[in-house]
Write an enzyme that holds these catalytic residues in place. Structure first.
Site, PDB file in Angstrom:
ATOM      1  N   SER A   1       0.854  -1.205   0.000  1.00 34.04           N
ATOM      2  CA  SER A   1       0.000   0.000   0.000  1.00 34.04           C
ATOM      3  C   SER A   1       0.882   1.244   0.000  1.00 34.04           C
ATOM      4  O   SER A   1       0.519   2.281  -0.559  1.00 34.04           O
ATOM      5  CB  SER A   1      -0.919   0.011   1.220  1.00 34.04           C
ATOM      6  OG  SER A   1      -1.688  -1.162   1.280  1.00 34.04           O
TER       7      SER A   1
ATOM      8  N   ARG B   1       2.913  11.548  -8.924  1.00 33.57           N
ATOM      9  CA  ARG B   1       2.009  12.209  -9.882  1.00 33.57           C
ATOM     10  C   ARG B   1       1.499  13.551  -9.325  1.00 33.57           C
ATOM     11  O   ARG B   1       1.378  14.524 -10.079  1.00 33.57           O
ATOM     12  CB  ARG B   1       0.814  11.307 -10.214  1.00 33.57           C
ATOM     13  CG  ARG B   1       1.127  10.211 -11.197  1.00 33.57           C
ATOM     14  CD  ARG B   1       1.330  10.749 -12.622  1.00 33.57           C
ATOM     15  NE  ARG B   1       1.658   9.661 -13.523  1.00 33.57           N
ATOM     16  CZ  ARG B   1       2.904   9.322 -13.885  1.00 33.57           C
ATOM     17  NH1 ARG B   1       3.956  10.008 -13.452  1.00 33.57           N
ATOM     18  NH2 ARG B   1       3.104   8.314 -14.696  1.00 33.57           N
TER      19      ARG B   1
ATOM     20  N   HIS C   1       3.978  16.016 -10.040  1.00 26.85           N
ATOM     21  CA  HIS C   1       3.923  16.421 -11.459  1.00 26.85           C
ATOM     22  C   HIS C   1       2.799  17.433 -11.704  1.00 26.85           C
ATOM     23  O   HIS C   1       2.889  18.263 -12.612  1.00 26.85           O
ATOM     24  CB  HIS C   1       3.719  15.190 -12.358  1.00 26.85           C
ATOM     25  CG  HIS C   1       4.880  14.243 -12.346  1.00 26.85           C
ATOM     26  ND1 HIS C   1       4.729  12.875 -12.483  1.00 26.85           N
ATOM     27  CD2 HIS C   1       6.212  14.460 -12.187  1.00 26.85           C
ATOM     28  CE1 HIS C   1       5.930  12.303 -12.418  1.00 26.85           C
ATOM     29  NE2 HIS C   1       6.838  13.241 -12.246  1.00 26.85           N
TER      30      HIS C   1
ATOM     31  N   SER D   1      -4.938   1.978   3.659  1.00 27.54           N
ATOM     32  CA  SER D   1      -4.716   0.766   4.455  1.00 27.54           C
ATOM     33  C   SER D   1      -5.903  -0.167   4.281  1.00 27.54           C
ATOM     34  O   SER D   1      -7.022   0.157   4.691  1.00 27.54           O
ATOM     35  CB  SER D   1      -4.552   1.119   5.941  1.00 27.54           C
ATOM     36  OG  SER D   1      -4.495  -0.063   6.717  1.00 27.54           O
TER      37      SER D   1
ATOM     38  N   GLY E   1      -6.962  -1.233   7.711  1.00 32.08           N
ATOM     39  CA  GLY E   1      -7.258  -0.087   8.583  1.00 32.08           C
ATOM     40  C   GLY E   1      -6.718  -0.279   9.983  1.00 32.08           C
ATOM     41  O   GLY E   1      -7.078   0.459  10.908  1.00 32.08           O
ATOM     42  N   GLU E   2      -5.837  -1.266  10.160  1.00 33.12           N
ATOM     43  CA  GLU E   2      -5.350  -1.604  11.508  1.00 33.12           C
ATOM     44  C   GLU E   2      -3.833  -1.666  11.585  1.00 33.12           C
ATOM     45  O   GLU E   2      -3.306  -2.028  12.650  1.00 33.12           O
ATOM     46  CB  GLU E   2      -5.922  -2.970  11.948  1.00 33.12           C
ATOM     47  CG  GLU E   2      -7.451  -3.050  12.020  1.00 33.12           C
ATOM     48  CD  GLU E   2      -8.054  -2.142  13.089  1.00 33.12           C
ATOM     49  OE1 GLU E   2      -7.329  -1.674  13.984  1.00 33.12           O
ATOM     50  OE2 GLU E   2      -9.270  -1.884  13.002  1.00 33.12           O
TER      51      GLU E   2
ATOM     52  N   SER F   1      -3.683  -8.183  -2.368  1.00 39.22           N
ATOM     53  CA  SER F   1      -3.315  -7.731  -3.729  1.00 39.22           C
ATOM     54  C   SER F   1      -4.433  -6.953  -4.423  1.00 39.22           C
ATOM     55  O   SER F   1      -4.180  -5.899  -5.023  1.00 39.22           O
ATOM     56  CB  SER F   1      -2.923  -8.920  -4.606  1.00 39.22           C
ATOM     57  OG  SER F   1      -1.689  -9.431  -4.186  1.00 39.22           O
TER      58      SER F   1
ATOM     59  N   ASP G   1      -4.770   6.886  -9.332  1.00 38.78           N
ATOM     60  CA  ASP G   1      -4.574   7.389 -10.705  1.00 38.78           C
ATOM     61  C   ASP G   1      -5.833   8.097 -11.218  1.00 38.78           C
ATOM     62  O   ASP G   1      -5.741   9.081 -11.963  1.00 38.78           O
ATOM     63  CB  ASP G   1      -4.186   6.238 -11.645  1.00 38.78           C
ATOM     64  CG  ASP G   1      -2.672   6.001 -11.660  1.00 38.78           C
ATOM     65  OD1 ASP G   1      -1.923   6.869 -11.165  1.00 38.78           O
ATOM     66  OD2 ASP G   1      -2.236   4.951 -12.165  1.00 38.78           O
TER      67      ASP G   1
HETATM   68  O1  LIG Z   1       2.444  -5.199   2.042  1.00 41.15           O
HETATM   69  C1  LIG Z   1       1.316  -5.547   2.306  1.00 41.15           C
HETATM   70  C2  LIG Z   1       0.929  -6.994   2.133  1.00 41.15           C
HETATM   71  O2  LIG Z   1       1.765  -7.619   1.192  1.00 41.15           O
HETATM   72  C3  LIG Z   1      -0.544  -7.314   1.926  1.00 41.15           C
HETATM   73  O3  LIG Z   1      -0.896  -7.782   0.635  1.00 41.15           O
HETATM   74  C4  LIG Z   1       0.338  -4.523   2.839  1.00 41.15           C
HETATM   75  O4  LIG Z   1       0.184  -3.505   1.887  1.00 41.15           O
HETATM   76  C5  LIG Z   1       0.878  -3.929   4.154  1.00 41.15           C
HETATM   77  O5  LIG Z   1       1.065  -4.959   5.076  1.00 41.15           O
HETATM   78  C6  LIG Z   1      -0.077  -2.885   4.720  1.00 41.15           C
HETATM   79  O6  LIG Z   1      -1.318  -3.483   5.032  1.00 41.15           O
HETATM   80  P1  LIG Z   1      -2.646  -2.639   5.053  1.00 41.15           P
HETATM   81  O7  LIG Z   1      -2.381  -1.442   5.952  1.00 41.15           O
HETATM   82  O8  LIG Z   1      -3.682  -3.556   5.635  1.00 41.15           O
HETATM   83  O9  LIG Z   1      -2.968  -2.208   3.644  1.00 41.15           O
END
Ligand SMILES: O=C([C@H](O)CO)[C@H](O)[C@H](O)COP(=O)(O)O
Length: 185
Positions: free
Chosen positions: A47, A57, A60, A86, A89-90, A149, A160
């Site tokens: 993230s 961006r 830019h 996130s 969110g945690e 993912s 974007d």
């Molecule tokens: O890197 C990550 C992981 O590979 C999950 O697919 C997450 O982006 C990272 O752990 C942050 O988590 P979140 O705050 O829950 O997006």
């Protein structure tokens, strides 16, 4: 399944999740960026990579924008906007950042699967991005992809799309933005 078939399925998943984002929430964020003195973006892991792409961006576009955690990132003030991406969110480090930003008094936006999460609850407002969190046992959202993912892809496409909306509102095009692109690379 062939790799190209996986790619097609990912693309379908992404189309479905993007289709569930609220335009009202997105527009509120575009206006927030327009009205902020400085814009900060935070995110952990993947993230966080999306945050970096988004801030590049915004730079830019001529926006005074920073990635949280980088050596050149300045002070967050009450006139600024903090966007936290996130899925869960945690994420602990992001919760601390949100708490500190709340004390400072600026605007905080959480882009998350869970608006009711700790970070979502600390935010001034939230943008809900559908997907499955990295701990998929905590979600019924269907995806063939591992961990978060789909959320992370949705986050990048959303970021974007915000850039395009901002370009439209400000009458900017790629040519004008390219003038701000790094020339020492
Ligand atoms: O890197 C990550 C992981 O590979 C999950 O697919 C997450 O982006 C990272 O752990 C942050 O988590 P979140 O705050 O829950 O997006």
């Amino acid at each position: 399944m062939k790799t190209t078939e996986f790619a097609a399925t990912i693309s379908e998943e992404l189309q479905n999740s993007v289709g569930l984002i609220s335009d009202e929430e997105a527009e509120r964020l575009v206006d927030g960026i327009l009205n902020a003195k400085k814009v900060f973006v935070a995110g952990g892991g993947r993230s966080g990579f999306m945050a970096k792409a988004f801030v590049m961006r915004m730079m830019h576009l001529g926006i005074d924008a920073y990635v949280i955690g980088e050596t050149v990132t300045p002070t967050f003030t009450k006139d600024d906007l903090l966007i936290i991406g996130s899925g869960s969110g945690e994420t602990k480090s992001l919760v601390s950042i949100a708490e500190k930003a709340t004390m400072v008094g600026g605007t905080i936006v959480a882009a998350t699967i869970y608006p009711q999460s700790t970070i979502g609850s600390l935010a001034t407002f939230t943008v809900t991005l559908p997907g499955s969190p990295k701990d998929q046992s905590e979600s019924d959202y269907k995806t063939i992809q591992p961990m978060g993912s789909l959320f992370e892809q949705t986050l990048l496409v959303f970021y974007d799309a915000l850039i395009l909306r901002f370009m439209e509102k400000q009458g900017l095009d790629s040519g004008k933005m390219y003038g701000n692109h790094a020339n020492l690379e």
